[in-house]
Design a protein around this motif. Structure first.
Motif, mmCIF file in Angstrom:
data_model
loop_
_atom_site.group_PDB
_atom_site.id
_atom_site.type_symbol
_atom_site.label_atom_id
_atom_site.label_comp_id
_atom_site.label_asym_id
_atom_site.label_seq_id
_atom_site.Cartn_x
_atom_site.Cartn_y
_atom_site.Cartn_z
ATOM 1 N N GLU A 80 0.862 -1.188 0.000
ATOM 2 C CA GLU A 80 0.000 0.000 0.000
ATOM 3 C C GLU A 80 0.894 1.232 0.000
ATOM 4 O OE1 GLU A 80 -4.170 -1.183 2.258
ATOM 5 O OE2 GLU A 80 -2.799 0.224 3.184
ATOM 6 N N ALA A 81 0.762 2.070 -1.003
ATOM 7 C CA ALA A 81 1.673 3.222 -1.089
ATOM 8 C C ALA A 81 1.155 4.234 -2.100
ATOM 9 C CB ALA A 81 3.081 2.771 -1.478
ATOM 10 N N SER A 82 1.870 5.339 -2.168
ATOM 11 C CA SER A 82 1.667 6.334 -3.219
ATOM 12 C C SER A 82 2.991 7.054 -3.410
ATOM 13 C CB SER A 82 0.569 7.335 -2.847
ATOM 14 O OG SER A 82 0.915 8.035 -1.662
ATOM 15 N N HIS A 100 1.900 11.282 -10.618
ATOM 16 C CA HIS A 100 1.451 10.788 -9.318
ATOM 17 C C HIS A 100 0.864 9.390 -9.520
ATOM 18 C CE1 HIS A 100 0.972 14.940 -7.198
ATOM 19 N NE2 HIS A 100 1.967 14.947 -8.069
ATOM 20 N N VAL A 101 1.317 8.437 -8.714
ATOM 21 C CA VAL A 101 0.907 7.051 -8.948
ATOM 22 C C VAL A 101 0.578 6.325 -7.648
ATOM 23 C CG1 VAL A 101 2.090 6.697 -11.156
ATOM 24 C CG2 VAL A 101 3.354 6.398 -9.002
ATOM 25 N N CYS A 170 1.279 -2.583 -12.965
ATOM 26 C CA CYS A 170 0.947 -2.542 -11.535
ATOM 27 C C CYS A 170 1.033 -1.137 -10.965
ATOM 28 C CB CYS A 170 1.869 -3.486 -10.765
ATOM 29 S SG CYS A 170 1.676 -5.217 -11.234
ATOM 30 N N LEU A 171 0.878 -0.138 -11.820
ATOM 31 C CA LEU A 171 0.873 1.255 -11.377
ATOM 32 C C LEU A 171 -0.310 1.986 -11.989
ATOM 33 C CD1 LEU A 171 4.539 2.631 -11.492
ATOM 34 C CD2 LEU A 171 3.039 2.536 -9.503
ATOM 35 N N VAL A 172 -0.981 2.773 -11.165
ATOM 36 C CA VAL A 172 -2.131 3.552 -11.625
ATOM 37 C C VAL A 172 -1.798 5.034 -11.533
ATOM 38 C CG1 VAL A 172 -4.552 4.142 -11.206
ATOM 39 C CG2 VAL A 172 -3.757 1.783 -10.873
#
Length: 388
Positions: A80-82, A100-101, A170-172
């Motif tokens: 869980e991260a940003s 920003h991801v 795997c990055l949004v």
């Protein structure tokens, strides 16, 4: 936005980065915050600067070594991260430096038969896989110790590090105006629980819900049911302190099994006139799963499994019980297709449709990660946000 961009530098692109990470060297041993080396991203990979991360029960169970097949050491846990994109590998088109991801453990390539299907949010290549400890592209690690020994990855993400490398699937990418601090919660817990109510069960106004286990995922189910207008939301937990947080988010009733002289499912049936429309098992306990299934209404009840069950024990159900109309299903990442649907979900959170602040119970610097881990073990935190 300028202050965030100060966290990245063009000087590191294409080079090995030395940074701090919390490394697991053995089951149930304190994580070691030390300097590691992070390689540049390879084809279809992205390296990001992690700004916030938090600890989930899945990290906890991996740290405890509950499944022997997952015991890969040394390893960097966390999912869980940003953060911000620091550099991109060959072939990456949808992400740029400074974006920003939010990482997602259940990836979406957008091209395979699974990703093209509306019936699943799994991906053929990048779906969640707790037994994989290397990158998909070449089967190698992007982390190493200062003396060159490889450090394994975890859940496609490994966010307990100032820098991490992920597959672009795997990055949004999220809106630059969305606060990264709270967007961290969308990586797993909130999306998993709320999505289970919205997508998996599709709870409707006036329906009834029972949530077994009021951790972050369970309370996210509560939030999802509340926003859908559920008429009754019953929270079940053996920790009496969970009642206060549950009521703040939206439960209408609280049951502590330790206070009952009858089975939980019987109590729920008596309260609801036959059982709830939906139950959600968020504890990872087969006895709890049995109670959750039995608490649903004959003819149409649906039980959604969200808890992690590491033991080899099988479902506590007789096949004929499914002939009474009750159903049971598992839900991964709340049935959200991460890259396709999470940006819109983030927008809804920014607009205030979903309460995110309620899930952050503690905040501390990253180097206190073992204290944050203990808070989760002791049942004192939902999400402890770590600042890197």
């Amino acid at each position: 936005m300028g202050s965030l961009k100060s966290h990245i530098s063009a000087e590191t692109v294409g080079k090995v980065i030395t940074c701090k990470a919390a490394v697991a060297y053995a089951a149930e041993q304190p994580l070691v915050v030390e300097e590691i080396r992070v390689d540049p991203p390879q084809r279809m990979e992205v390296r990001i600067r992690v700004l916030f991360t938090s600890i989930c029960h899945t990290d906890l169970s991996a740290w405890q070594g509950q499944n022997e097949a997952q015991r890969m050491y040394p390893r960097i846990l966390g999912h869980e991260a940003s953060g911000l994109v620091e550099s991109v590998g060959e072939g990456v088109r949808e992400l740029e430096i400074g974006d920003h991801v939010v990482p997602i453990f259940n990836g979406e390539c957008g091209e395979c038969d699974y990703c093209r299907s509306e019936k699943t949010n799994l991906c053929e290549k990048y779906r969640v896989n707790p037994f994989r400890g290397t990158m998909v592209h070449d089967g190698k690690c992007r982390f190493s110790t200062k003396d060159g020994k490889p450090i394994y990855h975890f859940l496609n993400t490994s966010t307990f590090s100032e820098y991490t490398v992920l597959d672009s699937a795997c990055l949004v990418k999220i809106d630059q105006n969305a606060p990264l601090r709270t967007m961290t919660l969308l990586s797993c817990g909130v999306s998993t629980g709320l999505g289970a109510a919205w997508n998996t069960a599709d709870v409707q106004s006036g329906e009834s819900v029972a949530v077994f286990g009021l951790g972050a995922v369970g309370l996210a189910v509560v939030e999802g049911a509340r926003t859908r207008g559920a008429s009754r939301i019953i929270g079940v937990d053996i920790n009496p302190e969970k009642r206060i947080k549950g009521e703040a988010i939206g439960i209408t009733d609280f049951i502590n099994p330790k206070d009952l002289d009858v089975p939980v499912h019987q109590k729920i049936k008596d309260m609801t006139g036959g059982g709830v429309d939906y139950s959600f098992e968020c504890a990872g306990n087969l006895e709890v799963l049995r109670e959750a299934f039995s608490s649903t209404h004959d003819g149409w009840g649906l039980t959604v499994i969200l808890g992690i069950h590491p033991t080899p024990r099988l479902l506590p159900l007789h096949p004929m019980e499914l002939f009474d109309g009750r159903r049971i299903v598992g839900s991964v990442f709340g049935d959200f297709k991460g890259k396709s649907q999470l940006p819109q979900f983030a927008h809804q959170c920014v607009k205030g449709e979903v309460k995110l602040e309620e899930f952050i119970t503690h905040e501390m610097p990253f180097w206190k990660i073992n204290e944050a881990l203990q808070l989760l073990i002791d049942g004192k935190s939902l999400r402890c946000l770590l600042h890197l």
